[in-house]
Motif scaffolding. Structure first.
Motif, PDB file in Angstrom:
ATOM      1  N   ARG A  22       1.634   8.032   3.140  1.00 53.27           N
ATOM      2  CA  ARG A  22       2.614   8.919   3.789  1.00 53.27           C
ATOM      3  C   ARG A  22       4.018   8.342   3.720  1.00 53.27           C
ATOM      4  O   ARG A  22       5.000   9.067   3.880  1.00 53.27           O
ATOM      5  N   ASP A  23       4.106   7.048   3.454  1.00 55.82           N
ATOM      6  CA  ASP A  23       5.401   6.378   3.291  1.00 55.82           C
ATOM      7  C   ASP A  23       5.811   6.281   1.816  1.00 55.82           C
ATOM      8  O   ASP A  23       6.809   5.632   1.496  1.00 55.82           O
ATOM      9  N   GLY A  24       5.029   6.913   0.947  1.00 51.63           N
ATOM     10  CA  GLY A  24       5.363   6.909  -0.477  1.00 51.63           C
ATOM     11  C   GLY A  24       4.831   5.721  -1.244  1.00 51.63           C
ATOM     12  O   GLY A  24       5.263   5.481  -2.384  1.00 51.63           O
ATOM     13  N   LYS A  25       3.907   4.987  -0.671  1.00 54.92           N
ATOM     14  CA  LYS A  25       3.305   3.825  -1.346  1.00 54.92           C
ATOM     15  C   LYS A  25       1.823   4.128  -1.540  1.00 54.92           C
ATOM     16  O   LYS A  25       1.049   4.091  -0.589  1.00 54.92           O
ATOM     17  N   HIS A  26       1.443   4.420  -2.771  1.00 49.63           N
ATOM     18  CA  HIS A  26       0.110   4.910  -3.063  1.00 49.63           C
ATOM     19  C   HIS A  26      -0.781   3.790  -3.589  1.00 49.63           C
ATOM     20  O   HIS A  26      -0.444   3.120  -4.575  1.00 49.63           O
ATOM     21  N   PHE A  27      -1.889   3.615  -2.918  1.00 50.76           N
ATOM     22  CA  PHE A  27      -2.822   2.532  -3.239  1.00 50.76           C
ATOM     23  C   PHE A  27      -3.422   2.755  -4.624  1.00 50.76           C
ATOM     24  O   PHE A  27      -3.909   3.841  -4.940  1.00 50.76           O
ATOM     25  N   MET A  28      -3.408   1.700  -5.442  1.00 45.85           N
ATOM     26  CA  MET A  28      -3.943   1.777  -6.807  1.00 45.85           C
ATOM     27  C   MET A  28      -5.244   0.992  -6.950  1.00 45.85           C
ATOM     28  O   MET A  28      -6.236   1.512  -7.440  1.00 45.85           O
ATOM     29  N   TYR A  29      -5.211  -0.254  -6.538  1.00 43.43           N
ATOM     30  CA  TYR A  29      -6.407  -1.081  -6.588  1.00 43.43           C
ATOM     31  C   TYR A  29      -6.175  -2.347  -5.774  1.00 43.43           C
ATOM     32  O   TYR A  29      -5.054  -2.661  -5.383  1.00 43.43           O
ATOM     33  N   ARG A  30      -7.260  -3.075  -5.546  1.00 45.47           N
ATOM     34  CA  ARG A  30      -7.183  -4.324  -4.792  1.00 45.47           C
ATOM     35  C   ARG A  30      -7.722  -5.459  -5.649  1.00 45.47           C
ATOM     36  O   ARG A  30      -8.870  -5.453  -6.072  1.00 45.47           O
ATOM     37  N   SER A  31      -6.871  -6.418  -5.915  1.00 47.93           N
ATOM     38  CA  SER A  31      -7.247  -7.620  -6.640  1.00 47.93           C
ATOM     39  C   SER A  31      -6.181  -8.660  -6.346  1.00 47.93           C
ATOM     40  O   SER A  31      -5.048  -8.538  -6.807  1.00 47.93           O
ATOM     41  N   PHE A  32      -6.524  -9.670  -5.559  1.00 47.85           N
ATOM     42  CA  PHE A  32      -5.546 -10.633  -5.057  1.00 47.85           C
ATOM     43  C   PHE A  32      -4.415  -9.889  -4.352  1.00 47.85           C
ATOM     44  O   PHE A  32      -3.260  -9.941  -4.732  1.00 47.85           O
ATOM     45  N   GLY A  33      -4.786  -9.149  -3.338  1.00 45.95           N
ATOM     46  CA  GLY A  33      -3.828  -8.335  -2.606  1.00 45.95           C
ATOM     47  C   GLY A  33      -3.989  -6.863  -2.947  1.00 45.95           C
ATOM     48  O   GLY A  33      -4.736  -6.487  -3.853  1.00 45.95           O
ATOM     49  N   TYR A  34      -3.290  -6.039  -2.212  1.00 51.23           N
ATOM     50  CA  TYR A  34      -3.314  -4.595  -2.430  1.00 51.23           C
ATOM     51  C   TYR A  34      -2.150  -4.209  -3.340  1.00 51.23           C
ATOM     52  O   TYR A  34      -1.010  -4.575  -3.087  1.00 51.23           O
ATOM     53  N   ARG A  35      -2.459  -3.448  -4.376  1.00 52.54           N
ATOM     54  CA  ARG A  35      -1.425  -2.997  -5.302  1.00 52.54           C
ATOM     55  C   ARG A  35      -1.103  -1.526  -5.037  1.00 52.54           C
ATOM     56  O   ARG A  35      -1.996  -0.694  -4.950  1.00 52.54           O
ATOM     57  N   GLU A  37       1.720   1.862  -5.857  1.00 54.59           N
ATOM     58  CA  GLU A  37       2.689   2.476  -6.765  1.00 54.59           C
ATOM     59  C   GLU A  37       3.607   3.366  -5.930  1.00 54.59           C
ATOM     60  O   GLU A  37       3.128   4.206  -5.149  1.00 54.59           O
ATOM     61  N   LYS A  38       4.904   3.193  -6.092  1.00 56.42           N
ATOM     62  CA  LYS A  38       5.849   4.000  -5.326  1.00 56.42           C
ATOM     63  C   LYS A  38       5.895   5.427  -5.873  1.00 56.42           C
ATOM     64  O   LYS A  38       5.830   5.659  -7.077  1.00 56.42           O
ATOM     65  N   GLY A  39       6.005   6.387  -4.963  1.00 59.95           N
ATOM     66  CA  GLY A  39       6.066   7.787  -5.351  1.00 59.95           C
ATOM     67  C   GLY A  39       6.502   8.632  -4.172  1.00 59.95           C
ATOM     68  O   GLY A  39       7.040   8.127  -3.175  1.00 59.95           O
ATOM     69  N   GLU A  40       6.267   9.917  -4.272  1.00 61.12           N
ATOM     70  CA  GLU A  40       6.626  10.828  -3.192  1.00 61.12           C
ATOM     71  C   GLU A  40       5.659  10.659  -2.025  1.00 61.12           C
ATOM     72  O   GLU A  40       4.461  10.460  -2.230  1.00 61.12           O
ATOM     73  N   PRO A  41       6.155  10.704  -0.799  1.00 59.16           N
ATOM     74  CA  PRO A  41       5.258  10.640   0.360  1.00 59.16           C
ATOM     75  C   PRO A  41       4.224  11.756   0.296  1.00 59.16           C
ATOM     76  O   PRO A  41       4.533  12.892  -0.065  1.00 59.16           O
TER      77      PRO A  41
END
Length: 206
Positions: A22-35, A37-41
C-alpha cells in the motif's frame, strides 16, 4: 530495495507485506532479507506458509494447487521452507488455507524446525563448557584467558604488540564462538516455545 526484518508470526509478516504494498513497495522474494520493487501503491494481499518438500514433484503439485486457486507463488527459494503467495485473481478466496486446522499446522512445522536447531546446538554448548580443550565456564567472562601465547602479558613494547595483535583474531574466535553458540541455542529454544504456543492457540480456534 532490500529490507531486513525477522518474523516468526506469519500473520504479522503478512500484514507488514500488505502495508508495504500500500506504500508502493511490492514484495518480490526473500533471500537474505526481503526484496521489494517500487511501484504504484496498491492493495495487494500476501499470504505465507511454511512447508518443506523432499520431492520436486510434491512441490510442483503444491504450487499448481495455489495457482489454480488464484494465488501466485513468489520465487523464493523453496528449500528454506518459507512459501509466499500473492493474490492475483479477484475471484480467489480470501486465504490460502481452507480451514483453521491447516492454517495452524504451519506453526507446528515451524516449531519442529526451531526444535531441531535447538537440539543441534545443545551438544556443542555442552562441549564448550565441559571439554578441557576448550574454554571452560570460569574463564569465559575473562577475555585475558582467551589468549594462549606464553607470558604474553609480561611482555612490553613492540614484542607485546606484535604478539597481541597477531593472536587477537584467534582469541576472539575462541571466546566469541561460545557466545554465538549460546545465542543460537537460546534463540531457537525461545522461538520453538513461541511457535508451539501459537500452534496450540490457533488449533483451539474454530
Amino acid at each position: 530495495m532490500r529490507r531486513f526484518k525477522y518474523f516468526w508470526n506469519f500473520t504479522d509478516e503478512e500484514q507488514w507485506l500488505n502495508e508495504m504494498a500500500r506504500d508502493g513497495k511490492h514484495f518480490m522474494y526473500r533471500s537474505f532479507g526481503y526484496r521489494f520493487e517500487k511501484g504504484e501503491p496498491k492493495d495487494t494481499t500476501y499470504k505465507t506458509d511454511y512447508r518443506m518438500f523432499k520431492k520436486k514433484a510434491d512441490f510442483d503439485d503444491y504450487e499448481m494447487l495455489f495457482e489454480d486457486s488464484g494465488w501466485q507463488r513468489l520465487p523464493c527459494p523453496r528449500r528454506n521452507g518459507h512459501q509466499y503467495f500473492k493474490r492475483v485473481r479477484d475471484d480467489a478466496s480470501d486465504d490460502i488455507f481452507s480451514d483453521q486446522t491447516s492454517k495452524a499446522a504451519r506453526y507446528k512445522r515451524l516449531s519442529e524446525l526451531f526444535y531441531n536447531q535447538f537440539i543441534m546446538f545443545l551438544p556443542i554448548l555442552v562441549v564448550f563448557i565441559f571439554t578441557n580443550n576448550n574454554l571452560n565456564a570460569l574463564n569465559l567472562m575473562n577475555p585475558i584467558d582467551w589468549y594462549l601465547t606464553p607470558e604474553l602479558w609480561e611482555r612490553t613494547g613492540s614484542a607485546f604488540w606484535r604478539a597481541f595483535l597477531f593472536e587477537t583474531p584467534f582469541a576472539l574466535l575462541r571466546g566469541l564462538t561460545f557466545y554465538l553458540v549460546l545465542f543460537c541455542f537460546l534463540f531457537y529454544g525461545y522461538y520453538y516455545w513461541k511457535a508451539k504456543k501459537q500452534y496450540e492457540k490457533e488449533s483451539k480456534i474454530f
